[in-house]
Enzyme design. Structure first.
Site, PDB file in Angstrom:
ATOM      1  N   ARG A 120     -33.079 -24.026 -24.863  1.00  0.00           N
ATOM      2  CA  ARG A 120     -32.743 -23.594 -23.771  1.00  0.00           C
ATOM      3  C   ARG A 120     -31.819 -22.309 -24.239  1.00  0.00           C
ATOM      4  NH1 ARG A 120     -28.273 -21.952 -21.714  1.00  0.00           N
ATOM      5  NH2 ARG A 120     -27.147 -23.961 -22.280  1.00  0.00           N
ATOM      6  N   ASP A 121     -30.678 -22.574 -25.049  1.00  0.00           N
ATOM      7  CA  ASP A 121     -29.773 -21.434 -25.218  1.00  0.00           C
ATOM      8  C   ASP A 121     -30.414 -20.763 -26.370  1.00  0.00           C
ATOM      9  OD1 ASP A 121     -27.362 -20.146 -25.388  1.00  0.00           O
ATOM     10  OD2 ASP A 121     -26.205 -21.902 -25.390  1.00  0.00           O
ATOM     11  N   HIS A 140     -32.394 -17.202 -25.304  1.00  0.00           N
ATOM     12  CA  HIS A 140     -31.640 -15.991 -25.518  1.00  0.00           C
ATOM     13  C   HIS A 140     -32.052 -15.192 -26.631  1.00  0.00           C
ATOM     14  CE1 HIS A 140     -29.063 -16.700 -22.089  1.00  0.00           C
ATOM     15  NE2 HIS A 140     -28.621 -17.715 -22.637  1.00  0.00           N
ATOM     16  N   SER A 152     -18.732 -19.576 -23.969  1.00  0.00           N
ATOM     17  CA  SER A 152     -19.735 -18.771 -23.864  1.00  0.00           C
ATOM     18  C   SER A 152     -19.785 -17.420 -24.769  1.00  0.00           C
ATOM     19  CB  SER A 152     -19.987 -18.419 -22.407  1.00  0.00           C
ATOM     20  OG  SER A 152     -19.758 -19.434 -21.552  1.00  0.00           O
ATOM     21  N   HIS A 194     -19.155 -27.090 -25.643  1.00  0.00           N
ATOM     22  CA  HIS A 194     -20.307 -26.247 -25.927  1.00  0.00           C
ATOM     23  C   HIS A 194     -19.820 -24.951 -26.750  1.00  0.00           C
ATOM     24  CE1 HIS A 194     -24.432 -24.362 -25.078  1.00  0.00           C
ATOM     25  NE2 HIS A 194     -23.432 -23.312 -25.409  1.00  0.00           N
ATOM     26  N   HIS A 225     -19.790 -21.478 -29.207  1.00  0.00           N
ATOM     27  CA  HIS A 225     -20.445 -20.316 -29.957  1.00  0.00           C
ATOM     28  C   HIS A 225     -19.604 -19.776 -31.186  1.00  0.00           C
ATOM     29  CE1 HIS A 225     -23.886 -19.550 -26.953  1.00  0.00           C
ATOM     30  NE2 HIS A 225     -23.224 -20.451 -26.237  1.00  0.00           N
TER      31      HIS A 225
END
Length: 340
Positions: free
Chosen positions: A20-21, A24, A174, A201, A203
């Site tokens: 899913r991620d 991008h 994010s 989560h 990054h």
């Protein structure tokens, strides 16, 4: 209310949004064979939860933020068929996705539903969390761009999510903006405010994703997101196989077979991406500016067209606290910079 635990949790649940991620990074163009191959490998490695979908979640495929190669239904069905032990998750932001999208995803086999909102807008999730619970799915509530809110505000918003029926709550870094101390403060505040598992989560824009994830665990988080090779927009996500290896060194159990996970990561690099994510100058500036990594490609295209420094554009967007879905502001801000 829960209290921050004094001891490390016996087990950390790994939630894997590679499919899913990671979308991008490839303009949401993974095909059925790619989805199936990685899902089979992750399942074989014992990954607890595998998430699939358009990078921005259910219902997000559009001209504005990119059309996916496959429909939501097809993606969910393909991965569902490949998972014999791992649970299947989907992600949705109200406004892009709808209750009907949720019904379709759960109807096609999704076990876990993540409902996401901007970090100060938990109230928009109430209806959708309720629908997810009514459908029999495990409902999670998560806050995006969480660096834009204080620890106290995040704790308050996560308490709302739990009150709406979320069975786990948490925060997304994010923009890849956090340092470990930032994560510790926020996760500890959330753990003290809720009685459900807490999610983190990360990054990797500042190279801190694994360190931030371990800081989250030490502060009481029980569910950690990570992707194979860090597959994701810009500098990517917390790198799954690195995280699991580090957690083994730290004495945490994940239930994942590291050798098989390494094979899954190798497969992901070979089959899903042109190259693994790296921390280049643009990703670094995006993290410093606190701008969502998904803005990378449109920012670069606009900066090139308008003849301005992309770093200036990122910092200007950060000053305006733009969030995903506001890509149309990139051109406006670029024009303002040219006129200065």
């Amino acid at each position: 209310m829960g209290e921050t635990p004094d001891a490390r949790p016996a087990r950390v649940l790994i939630h894997d949004p590679t499919l899913r991620d990671g979308h991008h990074a490839v303009r949401h163009q993974l095909d059925t064979d790619q989805l199936r191959a990685y899902a089979v490998a992750a399942n074989a490695a014992g990954v607890a939860v595998v998430e699939v979908g358009h990078g921005n979640g259910l219902g997000a495929s559009s001209l504005q933020i990119g059309r996916a190669r496959l429909s939501d239904a097809t993606m969910v069905q393909v991965v569902r068929e490949a998972l014999t032990d791992s649970r299947l998750a989907v992600f949705m932001v109200p406004g892009w996705g709808t209750c009907e999208d949720l019904r379709g995803a759960v109807g096609h086999g999704a076990d876990v539903v993540r409902i996401a909102a901007h970090c100060t807008e938990a109230d928009i999730t109430e209806r959708h969390l309720g629908v997810a619970r009514d459908l029999g799915a495990e409902a999670h509530g998560v806050l995006l761009m969480s660096h834009m809110a204080s620890p106290e505000k995040l704790a308050e918003q996560c308490a709302l999510l739990a009150g709406y029926g979320a069975q786990a709550v948490g925060i997304y870094d994010s923009a890849g903006h956090y340092l470990p101390a930032d994560v510790t403060e926020r996760i500890a505040a959330i753990v003290a405010a809720v009685d459900v598992p807490v999610i983190f989560h990360g990054h990797n824009n500042l190279g801190m994703a694994v360190a931030n994830s371990t800081a989250a665990i030490e502060a009481g988080a029980q569910v950690i997101d990570a992707t194979a090779r860090g597959f994701g927009a810009g500098a990517g996500n917390t790198q799954l196989e690195v995280l699991v290896a580090v957690l083994e060194r730290m004495g945490h159990s994940t239930g994942i077979d590291l050798r098989r996970l390494l094979s899954a990561a190798d497969l992901a690099e070979e089959r899903l991406m042109k190259a693994p994510p790296v921390i280049d100058s643009v990703s670094l500036v995006s993290g410093l500016a606190g701008v969502f990594s998904g803005f990378r490609k449109p920012v670069l295209a606009t900066a090139r067209r308008e003849g301005i420094d992309p770093a200036d554009l990122f910092f200007a967007l950060g000053d305006r606290q733009v969030v995903a879905g506001q890509e149309d502001l990139i051109d406006d801000v670029a024009h303002q910079l040219k006129e200065m």
